[in-house]
Design an enzyme around this catalytic site. Structure first.
Site, PDB file in Angstrom:
ATOM      1  N   CYS A 112       0.822  -1.160   0.084  1.00 55.21           N
ATOM      2  CA  CYS A 112      -0.048   0.014  -0.218  1.00 55.21           C
ATOM      3  C   CYS A 112       0.871   1.335   0.040  1.00 55.21           C
ATOM      4  O   CYS A 112       1.289   1.400  -0.995  1.00 55.21           O
ATOM      5  CB  CYS A 112      -0.859  -0.050   0.890  1.00 55.21           C
ATOM      6  SG  CYS A 112      -2.289   1.159   1.075  1.00 55.21           S
ATOM      7  N   HIS A 205      -3.483  -5.208   0.348  1.00 54.29           N
ATOM      8  CA  HIS A 205      -2.963  -5.750   1.851  1.00 54.29           C
ATOM      9  C   HIS A 205      -3.178  -7.093   1.710  1.00 54.29           C
ATOM     10  O   HIS A 205      -3.956  -7.667   2.214  1.00 54.29           O
ATOM     11  CB  HIS A 205      -3.799  -4.887   2.804  1.00 54.29           C
ATOM     12  CG  HIS A 205      -3.627  -3.540   3.291  1.00 54.29           C
ATOM     13  ND1 HIS A 205      -2.573  -3.071   3.943  1.00 54.29           N
ATOM     14  CD2 HIS A 205      -3.922  -2.511   2.536  1.00 54.29           C
ATOM     15  CE1 HIS A 205      -2.627  -1.671   3.778  1.00 54.29           C
ATOM     16  NE2 HIS A 205      -3.547  -1.218   3.247  1.00 54.29           N
ATOM     17  N   GLU A 207      -1.843  -8.824   3.953  1.00 54.05           N
ATOM     18  CA  GLU A 207      -1.631  -9.035   5.398  1.00 54.05           C
ATOM     19  C   GLU A 207      -2.958  -8.912   6.209  1.00 54.05           C
ATOM     20  O   GLU A 207      -3.231  -9.827   7.211  1.00 54.05           O
ATOM     21  CB  GLU A 207      -0.559  -8.584   6.170  1.00 54.05           C
ATOM     22  CG  GLU A 207      -1.235  -6.847   6.436  1.00 54.05           C
ATOM     23  CD  GLU A 207      -1.150  -6.077   5.526  1.00 54.05           C
ATOM     24  OE1 GLU A 207      -1.035  -4.692   5.764  1.00 54.05           O
ATOM     25  OE2 GLU A 207      -0.838  -6.335   4.255  1.00 54.05           O
TER      26      GLU A 207
END
Length: 295
Positions: A112, A205, A207
């Site tokens: 990001c 993202h 994660e």
């Protein structure tokens, strides 16, 4: 959580530096133990690997003599911009660090804001997203021609698309010299890019989990950053299936290890709640008492 300078990873494992460009939200801290644990839990490939956490947003950076100790660097998202002459001094310092470790041949993964900072550091162009905020689970399409990028051979070359969580209002406008666009979407022209085999930027993202996204949506709506209709549309994307998180985390692990997704699949992690070494060096920039929403 220990406080110590970086040292060589024990037991033959790899060592990574996580460069956190955001502060923990209350939800992330209570539900997941902070964004550091979210990242390491998602990207840690081996129980022998060591991850050192630097809060670059607070001026914590690895010392120059420690850079050689690391196999790779991961840059997180942030509520701050990676573009413009008015970027905070820690952002400019981060860009200099990324230039340095890239020139050393270290693996660098930007997520990001990190994707945008990496682009800027290596000579690309970043700015506001032309379509405004992008929030929710988005489908990204991979380019067909990935020749010359060895780490992709066991990753995106075997599939056409994958869904990923996105929360951003900035984007890459132009990839760095020698870079290549690897994925795109209907909203974002550069969802992923690479420069050689050691620099990878991902706009989404990998994660994040759905609960983190849903909490972020609520906060963005409550503070008026996005309107209620956009928030509801974003919630529906999360509730209708969610991201291809296993694919993305495996892909990132493979990149950081120096191979493809198959390399990451050959490893197992015994400890689901890894310890982080939080390394504090000279903090050149004071931490703000409060700040914008951490993404």
């Amino acid at each position: 959580m220990t406080v110590a300078p970086a040292t060589q990873a024990a037991g033959g494992g790899r060592r990574y530096a996580l460069l956190l460009a955001l502060n923990d939200s209350e939800y992330a801290r209570k539900a997941h133990g902070g964004y550091g644990r979210v990242f390491v839990g998602a990207l840690r490939s081996s129980a022998e690997d060591t991850w050192d956490c630097y809060r670059v947003i607070d001026g914590e950076f690895p010392a120059a003599e420690e850079l050689e100790l690391y196999d790779g660097f991961v840059v997180s998202g942030s509520p701050h911009d990676a573009h413009g002459d008015g970027a905070p001094c820690w952002v400019r310092r981060l860009c200099l660090l990324l230039q340095t470790v890239h020139s050393m041949g270290k693996r660098v993964l930007g997520v990001c804001f990190g994707h945008q900072a990496l682009c800027r550091a290596l000579g690309g162009k970043v700015g506001r997203a032309t379509g405004g905020w992008v929030v929710g689970v988005k489908e990204v399409t991979f380019v067909e021609d990935v020749e010359g990028f060895e780490f992709l051979e066991e990753g995106i070359s075997r599939r056409r698309s994958a869904s990923i969580i996105e929360v951003h209002q900035d984007e890459v406008w132009e990839v760095p010299p020698g870079g290549k666009v690897l994925a795109y979407s209907d909203k974002t022209r550069v969802e992923m890019f690479a420069v050689g085999d050691n620099a990878l930027g991902i706009q989404g993202h990998p994660e994040y989990t759905n609960d983190i996204l849903l909490n972020l949506i609520s906060r963005l709506v409550n503070d008026g950053t996005v309107d209620g209709c956009a928030g509801e549309a974003a919630r529906r994307t999360a509730e209708s299936g969610g991201p291809d998180r296993e694919f993305w985390t495996g892909f990132c692990k493979g990149f950081l290890m120096g191979g493809g997704a198959a390399a990451a699949a050959r490893t197992t992690v015994q400890d689901p709640a890894p310890e982080l070494s939080c390394c504090h060096h000279v903090a050149c920039f004071p931490a703000a008492a409060s700040g914008p929403i951490g993404l």
